[in-house]
Design an enzyme around this catalytic site. Structure first.
Site, short mmCIF file in Angstrom:
data_model
loop_
_atom_site.label_atom_id
_atom_site.label_comp_id
_atom_site.label_asym_id
_atom_site.label_seq_id
_atom_site.Cartn_x
_atom_site.Cartn_y
_atom_site.Cartn_z
N ARG A 188 -2.39 6.28 7.04
CA ARG A 188 -1.52 6.84 6.01
C ARG A 188 -1.23 8.32 6.24
O ARG A 188 -0.09 8.76 6.07
CB ARG A 188 -2.16 6.59 4.63
CG ARG A 188 -1.97 5.13 4.19
CD ARG A 188 -2.84 4.77 3.02
NE ARG A 188 -2.41 3.53 2.38
CZ ARG A 188 -3.10 2.94 1.40
NH1 ARG A 188 -4.22 3.47 0.96
NH2 ARG A 188 -2.66 1.82 0.87
N THR A 203 -4.99 6.45 -0.67
CA THR A 203 -3.71 5.93 -1.16
C THR A 203 -2.59 6.95 -1.00
O THR A 203 -1.50 6.62 -0.52
CB THR A 203 -3.84 5.55 -2.66
OG1 THR A 203 -4.96 4.68 -2.82
CG2 THR A 203 -2.57 4.88 -3.16
N PHE A 244 4.43 2.93 -12.19
CA PHE A 244 5.10 2.77 -10.89
C PHE A 244 5.30 1.30 -10.51
O PHE A 244 5.78 1.01 -9.42
CB PHE A 244 4.31 3.50 -9.80
CG PHE A 244 2.86 3.07 -9.65
CD1 PHE A 244 2.51 1.91 -8.95
CD2 PHE A 244 1.85 3.84 -10.20
CE1 PHE A 244 1.19 1.53 -8.81
CE2 PHE A 244 0.51 3.46 -10.07
CZ PHE A 244 0.19 2.29 -9.37
N ARG A 263 -10.21 -0.06 5.13
CA ARG A 263 -9.82 1.00 4.18
C ARG A 263 -10.01 2.37 4.82
O ARG A 263 -9.24 3.30 4.56
CB ARG A 263 -10.63 0.90 2.89
CG ARG A 263 -10.48 -0.41 2.11
CD ARG A 263 -9.32 -0.49 1.18
NE ARG A 263 -9.03 0.67 0.39
CZ ARG A 263 -8.09 0.68 -0.57
NH1 ARG A 263 -7.41 -0.43 -0.87
NH2 ARG A 263 -7.83 1.76 -1.24
N ASN A 286 3.31 3.96 1.64
CA ASN A 286 2.12 4.38 2.36
C ASN A 286 1.69 3.41 3.47
O ASN A 286 0.51 3.27 3.77
CB ASN A 286 0.98 4.70 1.39
CG ASN A 286 0.60 3.50 0.53
OD1 ASN A 286 1.12 2.41 0.73
ND2 ASN A 286 -0.31 3.70 -0.39
N GLU A 333 -6.34 -12.51 -2.20
CA GLU A 333 -5.14 -12.06 -1.50
C GLU A 333 -4.89 -12.85 -0.22
O GLU A 333 -3.74 -13.10 0.15
CB GLU A 333 -5.26 -10.56 -1.20
CG GLU A 333 -5.18 -9.71 -2.47
CD GLU A 333 -5.39 -8.23 -2.22
OE1 GLU A 333 -5.27 -7.46 -3.19
OE2 GLU A 333 -5.68 -7.83 -1.07
P1 IDP Z 1 -4.39 1.18 -2.50
O1 IDP Z 1 -3.18 0.55 -1.82
O2 IDP Z 1 -4.90 2.38 -1.75
O3 IDP Z 1 -5.48 0.19 -2.80
P2 IDP Z 1 -3.73 1.08 -5.35
O4 IDP Z 1 -4.22 2.06 -6.36
O5 IDP Z 1 -4.32 -0.28 -5.35
O6 IDP Z 1 -3.88 1.77 -3.90
O7 IDP Z 1 -2.16 0.98 -5.54
C1 IDP Z 1 -1.42 -0.06 -4.92
C2 IDP Z 1 -0.17 0.55 -4.32
O8 IDP Z 1 0.66 1.06 -5.38
C3 IDP Z 1 -0.39 1.76 -3.42
O9 IDP Z 1 -0.75 1.41 -2.10
C4 IDP Z 1 0.97 2.43 -3.47
O10 IDP Z 1 1.93 1.77 -2.64
C5 IDP Z 1 1.35 2.21 -4.93
N1 IDP Z 1 0.93 3.34 -5.77
C6 IDP Z 1 -0.35 3.67 -6.16
N2 IDP Z 1 -0.36 4.77 -6.94
C7 IDP Z 1 0.95 5.15 -7.06
C8 IDP Z 1 1.60 6.24 -7.75
O11 IDP Z 1 0.98 7.06 -8.41
N3 IDP Z 1 2.96 6.30 -7.63
C9 IDP Z 1 3.68 5.39 -6.91
N4 IDP Z 1 3.12 4.35 -6.26
C10 IDP Z 1 1.76 4.24 -6.32
MG MG Z 2 -5.45 -1.46 -4.08
#
Ligand code: IDP
Ligand code: MG
Length: 138
Positions: free
Chosen positions: A102, A91, A57, A85, A112, A126
């Site tokens: 979310r 997520t 993605f 969080r 999200n 960051e």
């Molecule tokens: P987080 O934002 O909850 O920490 P992460 O796993 O770090 O989640 O992923 C970063 C961002 O990537 C997510 O907030 C979301 O926007 C996107 N993302 C995560 N998993 C997917 C997926 O399976 N499909 C599409 N986008 C995803």
């Molecule tokens: Mg993350």
């Protein structure tokens, strides 16, 4: 005292829920000590999400993150990384608890609404990505 980076993503700004997101943080007793609205370039979005470079993605995510302005913030408080969080929720909004940002506002796992650092090391990294020391209020 701990700090974390929060981002209201382009969908959050576009849906007009930035105020609601900020209100929830303030109500939780979290202090905002820096804030700016920016629009990332594809290169910048790729750098910010470099850890996800190999994920299927990644391209879609960087396109989404450059699709409009975002609001980056430094949040401060006790245990603020975990507490932010918690406010955000899982997520995937389908897995997020009712009452989380979310669950209440996100349309799918990509769009999200918010980003939040996931640990002290990523938080420091960051925060530096978006803000210099002079831009953070003590
Ligand atoms: P987080 O934002 O909850 O920490 P992460 O796993 O770090 O989640 O992923 C970063 C961002 O990537 C997510 O907030 C979301 O926007 C996107 N993302 C995560 N998993 C997917 C997926 O399976 N499909 C599409 N986008 C995803
Ligand atoms: Mg993350």
């Amino acid at each position: 005292m701990e700090r974390t980076l929060s981002i209201i993503k382009p969908d959050g700004v576009g849906k007009g829920v930035a105020g609601e997101v900020i209100k929830r943080m303030e109500k939780a007793g979290i202090r905002i000590c820096a804030m700016k609205m920016v629009r990332l370039t594809p290169e910048q979005a790729g750098m910010f999400y470099a850890v996800h470079r190999e994920r299927p993605f990644f391209h879609s995510l960087t396109e989404f993150m450059t699709s409009g302005p975002i609001i980056a913030m430094v949040l401060e408080g006790e245990n603020v990384i975990a507490r932010n969080r918690e406010l955000m929720g899982a997520t995937n909004p389908k897995d997020a608890l009712p009452g989380t940002i979310r669950r209440d506002f996100a349309s799918d796992v990509e769009k999200n609404i918010v980003h939040g650092s996931d640990g002290p090391d990523t938080a420091a990294q960051e925060i530096k990505f978006f803000f210099n020391d002079l831009e953070i209020q003590r």
